[in-house]
Write a protein that holds these residues in place. Structure first.
Motif, PDB file in Angstrom:
ATOM      1  N   TYR A  51       0.829  -1.196   0.000  1.00 56.94           N
ATOM      2  CA  TYR A  51       0.000   0.000   0.000  1.00 56.94           C
ATOM      3  C   TYR A  51       0.875   1.263   0.000  1.00 56.94           C
ATOM      4  O   TYR A  51       2.015   1.241   0.486  1.00 56.94           O
ATOM      5  N   TYR A  52       0.309   2.360  -0.512  1.00 55.75           N
ATOM      6  CA  TYR A  52       1.082   3.595  -0.608  1.00 55.75           C
ATOM      7  C   TYR A  52       1.522   4.107   0.758  1.00 55.75           C
ATOM      8  O   TYR A  52       2.558   4.763   0.896  1.00 55.75           O
ATOM      9  N   GLN A  53       0.740   3.786   1.799  1.00 59.70           N
ATOM     10  CA  GLN A  53       1.128   4.223   3.144  1.00 59.70           C
ATOM     11  C   GLN A  53       2.480   3.627   3.564  1.00 59.70           C
ATOM     12  O   GLN A  53       3.244   4.256   4.300  1.00 59.70           O
ATOM     13  N   GLU A  54       2.776   2.421   3.075  1.00 60.32           N
ATOM     14  CA  GLU A  54       4.070   1.789   3.366  1.00 60.32           C
ATOM     15  C   GLU A  54       5.205   2.573   2.708  1.00 60.32           C
ATOM     16  O   GLU A  54       6.287   2.712   3.292  1.00 60.32           O
ATOM     17  N   TRP A  55       4.962   3.047   1.492  1.00 61.42           N
ATOM     18  CA  TRP A  55       5.998   3.791   0.779  1.00 61.42           C
ATOM     19  C   TRP A  55       6.322   5.095   1.522  1.00 61.42           C
ATOM     20  O   TRP A  55       7.487   5.442   1.700  1.00 61.42           O
ATOM     21  N   ILE A  56       5.263   5.771   1.949  1.00 61.62           N
ATOM     22  CA  ILE A  56       5.469   7.021   2.689  1.00 61.62           C
ATOM     23  C   ILE A  56       6.149   6.747   4.023  1.00 61.62           C
ATOM     24  O   ILE A  56       7.085   7.456   4.423  1.00 61.62           O
ATOM     25  N   ALA A  57       5.711   5.718   4.732  1.00 62.29           N
ATOM     26  CA  ALA A  57       6.263   5.396   6.048  1.00 62.29           C
ATOM     27  C   ALA A  57       7.744   5.054   5.966  1.00 62.29           C
ATOM     28  O   ALA A  57       8.535   5.444   6.847  1.00 62.29           O
ATOM     29  N   THR A  58       8.148   4.344   4.925  1.00 62.86           N
ATOM     30  CA  THR A  58       9.562   3.984   4.764  1.00 62.86           C
ATOM     31  C   THR A  58      10.423   5.229   4.608  1.00 62.86           C
ATOM     32  O   THR A  58      11.479   5.362   5.232  1.00 62.86           O
ATOM     33  N   ALA A  59       9.960   6.157   3.770  1.00 63.04           N
ATOM     34  CA  ALA A  59      10.692   7.410   3.581  1.00 63.04           C
ATOM     35  C   ALA A  59      10.700   8.234   4.871  1.00 63.04           C
ATOM     36  O   ALA A  59      11.717   8.836   5.244  1.00 63.04           O
ATOM     37  N   GLU A  60       9.584   8.234   5.571  1.00 65.05           N
ATOM     38  CA  GLU A  60       9.471   9.013   6.808  1.00 65.05           C
ATOM     39  C   GLU A  60      10.396   8.466   7.895  1.00 65.05           C
ATOM     40  O   GLU A  60      11.047   9.235   8.617  1.00 65.05           O
ATOM     41  N   LEU A  61      10.487   7.162   8.015  1.00 69.12           N
ATOM     42  CA  LEU A  61      11.383   6.560   9.010  1.00 69.12           C
ATOM     43  C   LEU A  61      12.844   6.878   8.688  1.00 69.12           C
ATOM     44  O   LEU A  61      13.647   7.133   9.596  1.00 69.12           O
ATOM     45  N   ALA A  62      13.198   6.870   7.412  1.00 69.20           N
ATOM     46  CA  ALA A  62      14.561   7.228   7.016  1.00 69.20           C
ATOM     47  C   ALA A  62      14.849   8.687   7.366  1.00 69.20           C
ATOM     48  O   ALA A  62      15.951   9.031   7.826  1.00 69.20           O
ATOM     49  N   LEU A  63      13.855   9.545   7.176  1.00 74.24           N
ATOM     50  CA  LEU A  63      14.000  10.959   7.530  1.00 74.24           C
ATOM     51  C   LEU A  63      14.187  11.139   9.032  1.00 74.24           C
ATOM     52  O   LEU A  63      15.086  11.866   9.479  1.00 74.24           O
ATOM     53  N   LEU A  64      13.351  10.493   9.818  1.00 71.35           N
ATOM     54  CA  LEU A  64      13.444  10.620  11.278  1.00 71.35           C
ATOM     55  C   LEU A  64      14.792  10.127  11.785  1.00 71.35           C
ATOM     56  O   LEU A  64      15.361  10.694  12.736  1.00 71.35           O
ATOM     57  N   ASP A  65      15.325   9.094  11.154  1.00 69.62           N
ATOM     58  CA  ASP A  65      16.644   8.596  11.531  1.00 69.62           C
ATOM     59  C   ASP A  65      17.726   9.628  11.224  1.00 69.62           C
ATOM     60  O   ASP A  65      18.635   9.854  12.038  1.00 69.62           O
ATOM     61  N   LEU A  66      17.629  10.287  10.073  1.00 69.62           N
ATOM     62  CA  LEU A  66      18.599  11.338   9.722  1.00 69.62           C
ATOM     63  C   LEU A  66      18.520  12.505  10.692  1.00 69.62           C
ATOM     64  O   LEU A  66      19.549  13.098  11.063  1.00 69.62           O
ATOM     65  N   GLN A  67      17.312  12.844  11.112  1.00 66.96           N
ATOM     66  CA  GLN A  67      17.131  13.979  12.004  1.00 66.96           C
ATOM     67  C   GLN A  67      17.790  13.768  13.373  1.00 66.96           C
ATOM     68  O   GLN A  67      18.080  14.734  14.069  1.00 66.96           O
ATOM     69  N   LYS A  68      18.025  12.526  13.740  1.00 64.03           N
ATOM     70  CA  LYS A  68      18.699  12.237  15.005  1.00 64.03           C
ATOM     71  C   LYS A  68      20.155  12.705  14.988  1.00 64.03           C
ATOM     72  O   LYS A  68      20.726  12.984  16.036  1.00 64.03           O
ATOM     73  N   ARG A  69      20.734  12.799  13.795  1.00 64.47           N
ATOM     74  CA  ARG A  69      22.175  13.056  13.685  1.00 64.47           C
ATOM     75  C   ARG A  69      22.531  14.387  13.029  1.00 64.47           C
ATOM     76  O   ARG A  69      23.708  14.777  13.056  1.00 64.47           O
ATOM     77  N   HIS A  70      21.551  15.074  12.437  1.00 61.69           N
ATOM     78  CA  HIS A  70      21.912  16.249  11.644  1.00 61.69           C
ATOM     79  C   HIS A  70      21.047  17.460  11.971  1.00 61.69           C
ATOM     80  O   HIS A  70      19.880  17.342  12.337  1.00 61.69           O
ATOM     81  N   ASP A  71      21.667  18.647  11.813  1.00 64.01           N
ATOM     82  CA  ASP A  71      20.992  19.911  12.107  1.00 64.01           C
ATOM     83  C   ASP A  71      20.070  20.340  10.971  1.00 64.01           C
ATOM     84  O   ASP A  71      19.039  20.965  11.203  1.00 64.01           O
ATOM     85  N   LYS A  72      20.486  20.045   9.751  1.00 63.31           N
ATOM     86  CA  LYS A  72      19.704  20.417   8.578  1.00 63.31           C
ATOM     87  C   LYS A  72      19.420  19.181   7.741  1.00 63.31           C
ATOM     88  O   LYS A  72      20.259  18.278   7.640  1.00 63.31           O
ATOM     89  N   ILE A  73      18.236  19.176   7.119  1.00 57.66           N
ATOM     90  CA  ILE A  73      17.863  18.071   6.244  1.00 57.66           C
ATOM     91  C   ILE A  73      17.440  18.627   4.884  1.00 57.66           C
ATOM     92  O   ILE A  73      16.564  19.486   4.794  1.00 57.66           O
ATOM     93  N   TYR A  74      18.100  18.126   3.843  1.00 63.55           N
ATOM     94  CA  TYR A  74      17.683  18.400   2.472  1.00 63.55           C
ATOM     95  C   TYR A  74      17.002  17.138   1.954  1.00 63.55           C
ATOM     96  O   TYR A  74      17.368  16.028   2.322  1.00 63.55           O
TER      97      TYR A  74
END
Length: 229
Positions: A51-74
């Motif tokens: 389902y499309y919700q899985e696609w969004i959730a996968t990207a969102e989890l990757a983003l949240l993981d990046l936010q743990k380590r970085h001040d800015k996110i592109y």
């Protein structure tokens, strides 16, 4: 100040769709760049039941993981991944957004007809196997389910309303020869996104797979210049 960068590929695609850009940026920056595979996608498609919700959730989890380590996110999104990227940018107030052939609208019928005619001409000459577009989409067309295509359309419909909440600088790049996403999509995105800082670039020799097109050097330079400002 540390920077994380999330790249999101398109529907029926894989990280390879944006990997040339990832390689270019990794060679010229010290960013942590993440380029995940959405569920059911990749070189061996297995879209059935996803389902499309899985696609969004996968990207969102990757983003949240990046936010743990970085001040800015592109965030960089290609095709359907562009719409997911815009949604995440609005939700998390990210710093910069790059939209590549983003599927705010989809299917350019005039260009698709030209592509089909080219394939027919190559088939008549007996060289269809050499047609790059045919090679890239032959397997995708065989492995794509109607259910999954509906999920793609639902993903676009879900993410579209969030365009109006994007406030960060945005770079929109579109191939002039794109047969999957029409030129009007770039104009639509520019009109819907209210950011004060927006730039739209059309690449004359590029089709949908813009990171693999004849204009890729121009594309890479434009993206690097934009995110380095």
């Amino acid at each position: 100040m540390s920077i994380g960068c999330l790249c999101i590929h398109g529907y029926t695609g894989s990280p390879e769709e944006v990997q040339p850009l990832v390689d270019f940026l990794e060679a010229r920056t010290d960013w942590e760049i993440v380029n995940p595979t959405l569920p059911g996608h990749g070189e061996d498609l297995d879209l059935e039941g996803h389902y499309y919700q899985e696609w969004i959730a996968t990207a969102e989890l990757a983003l949240l993981d990046l936010q743990k380590r970085h001040d800015k996110i592109y965030i960089i999104g290609f095709s359907m991944g562009g719409m997911i990227a815009a949604y995440l940018t609005a939700k998390y107030h990210l710093d910069r957004l790059v939209l590549l052939s983003a599927a705010g609208k989809y299917v350019s019928l005039p260009q698709m007809c030209k592509d089909v005619l080219e394939m027919c001409a190559d088939a008549w000459k007996g060289v269809l196997a050499d047609n790059e577009l045919f090679r890239r989409y032959k397997k995708k067309m065989r492995d794509t389910y109607l259910f999954s295509t509906i999920q793609f359309m639902k993903c676009v419909q879900f993410t579209r309303p969030y365009l109006q909440f994007v406030r960060c600088p945005v770079l929109i790049i579109q191939g002039e020869l794109d047969g999957m996403v029409p030129r009007a999509a770039a104009t639509y995105l520019e009109e819907e996104i209210p950011s004060d800082e927006k730039e739209v670039i059309f690449l004359k020799k590029s089709k949908h797979l813009i990171c693999h097109g004849d204009d890729q050097e121009e594309l890479f330079d434009e993206v690097l210049d934009f995110v380095s400002q």
